[in-house]
Design an enzyme around this catalytic site. Structure first.
Site, PDB file in Angstrom:
ATOM      1  N   GLU A  52       0.831  -1.193   0.000  1.00  0.00           N
ATOM      2  CA  GLU A  52       0.000   0.000   0.000  1.00  0.00           C
ATOM      3  C   GLU A  52       0.873   1.254   0.000  1.00  0.00           C
ATOM      4  OE1 GLU A  52      -2.687   0.039   3.347  1.00  0.00           O
ATOM      5  OE2 GLU A  52      -3.784   1.774   2.590  1.00  0.00           O
ATOM      6  N   ASN A 199     -12.461  -1.120  -0.644  1.00  0.00           N
ATOM      7  CA  ASN A 199     -11.715  -1.742   0.455  1.00  0.00           C
ATOM      8  C   ASN A 199     -12.322  -1.294   1.788  1.00  0.00           C
ATOM      9  OD1 ASN A 199      -9.179  -2.850   1.911  1.00  0.00           O
ATOM     10  ND2 ASN A 199      -9.259  -0.703   2.574  1.00  0.00           N
ATOM     11  N   GLU A 200     -12.510  -2.225   2.666  1.00  0.00           N
ATOM     12  CA  GLU A 200     -13.059  -1.920   3.997  1.00  0.00           C
ATOM     13  C   GLU A 200     -14.157  -0.864   3.886  1.00  0.00           C
ATOM     14  OE1 GLU A 200     -10.002  -1.425   7.042  1.00  0.00           O
ATOM     15  OE2 GLU A 200      -9.403  -3.510   6.789  1.00  0.00           O
ATOM     16  N   TYR A 266      -6.356  -9.228  11.521  1.00  0.00           N
ATOM     17  CA  TYR A 266      -4.995  -8.991  11.989  1.00  0.00           C
ATOM     18  C   TYR A 266      -4.785  -9.659  13.344  1.00  0.00           C
ATOM     19  CZ  TYR A 266      -4.149  -5.586   8.291  1.00  0.00           C
ATOM     20  OH  TYR A 266      -3.956  -4.995   7.070  1.00  0.00           O
ATOM     21  N   GLU A 323      -6.043  -9.211   3.665  1.00  0.00           N
ATOM     22  CA  GLU A 323      -5.202  -8.561   4.676  1.00  0.00           C
ATOM     23  C   GLU A 323      -5.131  -9.473   5.889  1.00  0.00           C
ATOM     24  OE1 GLU A 323      -5.847  -4.396   5.544  1.00  0.00           O
ATOM     25  OE2 GLU A 323      -6.435  -4.000   3.459  1.00  0.00           O
ATOM     26  N   GLN A 372       2.216  -6.307   5.382  1.00  0.00           N
ATOM     27  CA  GLN A 372       2.367  -5.956   3.983  1.00  0.00           C
ATOM     28  C   GLN A 372       3.762  -6.379   3.517  1.00  0.00           C
ATOM     29  OE1 GLN A 372       1.173  -1.922   3.044  1.00  0.00           O
ATOM     30  NE2 GLN A 372      -0.719  -2.089   4.233  1.00  0.00           N
TER      31      GLN A 372
END
Ligand code: AHR
Length: 519
Positions: A52, A199-200, A266, A323, A372
């Site tokens: 990103e 995204n999100e 996450y 992610e 990432q």
């Protein structure tokens, strides 16, 4: 969990550690690998990446510019490209993340000196100069040999803008947008196999309610066209963690109009976004909680997949974990918005456990992208000016790389628990697969930081003539590589496995990730 295919390395009854651990403190586990059976194919895209416009992820990490003293090819640093080529990275997601929903692709094409700048509002409020745009990203993909996964802007972009970006990249017509691409130096259209529609969207991508986003997906997606033979796999913005109503709404309103539905999860050692814990110098409490938090991925995938099964029993829509990874407090002294963290043996163990979970769900999980790739969160590569190092997570990817494209092989694992601070966690995790050459690979993660594990692996359906492999381990839970000592944690030859009468006997070290090749 009751999947319809043979379960990949099903965990059987955990034994109590007191019963299973021999006097010498070695754990004892048994594994039955059903070598004559084949589960679903493990998509190579399970080993995908995410990069990103965030901190030093793209700028410095990938892009140094053509005039940099750091050796580069058309502005892209050669050392990073060589390391990623070695890894055979299958797919890279770009430009975000949250950044994707404020990115306007026209700002990143044409002569670099005249590209407009913008503020990266999510990540430190720094000025983004748009030097790394569509052409640079797709050049990067071709240099490392991966497929691009481009994330489009739903949150602050228009349908027309998204439609035109896809036409710009993929059309070979004599049309204004394809000609604009030619004018900018690229004659042939690119192949864009994967495209994300937002995204999100429940959060940084527009704070939408699921029904509103689902309708927006239908609208935007209508104008994401397949030009000139390019076939786009359309990925909808999916749930965070256990937001099952989001998945329910998307599956019922969008259904098979999407090819993939994402999931973000996450691993936070504390579970608290305000104080996540340090990436180095942590204690065993943080170790055990990190492992426990990682294993939650299995429950999340199982429950999201069950909702998907209800609406899509033929499993046409892939679950795309685009992610995942550890998220710690930023390195002391670093820019707090740049999400820079060290990467230790703990991260390699987290990666190995996640790979096993993804493989176990290979019938539904078709892609995963670690967050990432370089210099951000659970990075594979860290850079410091001209210097670069490979993290333990990089080495974990390297160990698992050959399992991409192989058939998963079901197995049963009986393991004692690793017990600490009131947490009981299966000490040993195992996955198996067989490649097209017939090579059986058995990966083993021992999460116990103190006790090595003895495994008796019975390989039903085949005799064993040889076994070799590699292992990643260290003496410290937070062992890591630095720019001065870049080889502190790296795989070594694994000599602890022997063919036995009905399989293999293996001694794996405490806190280790091992990959065996069995012939
Ligand atoms: O990976 C960092 C951020 O985490 C991404 O931009 C966003 O999608 C997620 O919240």
């Amino acid at each position: 969990m009751t999947p319809s295919y043979p379960v990949l390395c099903l965990l059987l009854l955990p034994l109590s550690a007191a019963v299973a651990a021999p006097d010498n403190g070695t754990l004892s586990a048994t594994v039955i690998v059903h070598g004559g059976e084949a589960g679903p194919t493990i998509s190579p895209n399970l080993y995908g990446q995410f990069s990103e416009h965030l901190g030093r992820g793209v700028y410095e990490g990938i892009w140094v510019g053509e005039h940099s003293p750091i050796p580069n090819t058309r502005g892209i640093r050669n050392d990073v490209v060589a390391a990623l080529r070695q890894l055979a990275v299958p797919v890279v997601r770009w430009p975000g993340g949250c950044f994707a929903d404020e990115y306007h692709w026209r700002d990143g094409i044409g002569p670099r000196e005249s590209r407009p700048k913008m503020i990266n509002t999510h990540w430190g409020g720094v000025v983004e100069n748009n030097e790394f745009g569509t052409h640079e990203f797709l050049d990067f993909c071709s240099q490392i040999g991966c497929e691009p996964y481009v994330s489009g802007n739903v949150g602050s972009g228009t349908v027309q803008e998204m439609m035109e970006w896809v036409e710009y990249m993929t059309s070979d017509a004599n049309s204004p947008l394809a000609n604009l691409r030619r004018q900018n130096g690229r004659d042939q259209p690119w192949r864009i196999p994967f495209f994300g529609v937002g995204n999100e969207s429940w959060g940084c991508g527009g704070e939408m309610r699921p029904e509103f986003y689902a309708d927006n997906f239908r609208r935007y997606n209508t104008f994401v066209k397949n030009y000139s033979g390019n076939r786009i796999y359309r990925i909808a913005s999916g749930a965070s963690e256990d937001d099952y109503p989001w998945t329910e709404a998307l599956m019922s309103i969008v259904g098979t109009r999407m090819n993939g539905l994402s999931l973000h999860y996450y691993t936070l050692p504390t579970g608290d976004w305000k104080t996540k814990g340090p990436s180095v110098g942590f204690d065993e409490n943080a170790w055990v909680r990190t492992i426990k938090a990682t294993l939650r991925m299995d429950e999340l995938i199982t429950k999201h997949a069950a909702i998907m099964d209800k609406h899509d029993p033929q499993r046409k829509v892939g679950l795309i974990v685009d992610e995942w990874g550890t998220w710690y407090d930023p390195n002391p002294g670093s820019h707090q918005g740049f999400l820079e963290q060290q990467n230790t043996l703990r991260d390699a163990v987290v990666a190995g456990l996640n790979f096993h979970i993804f493989q176990r769900h290979a019938d539904r999980v078709k892609m995963a992208n670690i967050a990432q790739m370089v210099n951000v969160l659970q990075a594979l590569i860290l850079t410091d000016g001209p210097r670069m190092l490979l993290t333990p997570t990089y080495h974990a990817f390297d160990l698992y790389k050959p399992t991409g494209g192989a058939k998963s092989v079901p197995c049963d694992v009986t393991t004692p628990d690793y017990i600490y601070g009131g947490e009981h966690i299966p000490a040993v995790s195992v996955a198996a697969s067989r490649d097209s050459q017939g090579v059986l690979r058995i990966s083993i993660v021992n999460v116990d930081p103190h006790r090595p594990a003895h495994l008796h692996v019975s390989t039903e359906g085949g005799t064993v003539s040889s076994v070799n492999g590699r292992v990643l381990t260290a003496d410290q839970m937070d062992a890591h590589n630095t720019f001065d000592r870049p080889d502190t944690v790296k795989p070594t030859a694994f000599n602890g496995a022997r063919p036995g009468a009905d399989g293999i006997n293996a001694e794996v070290p405490a806190m280790s990730v091992a990959m065996l090749e069995v012939r």
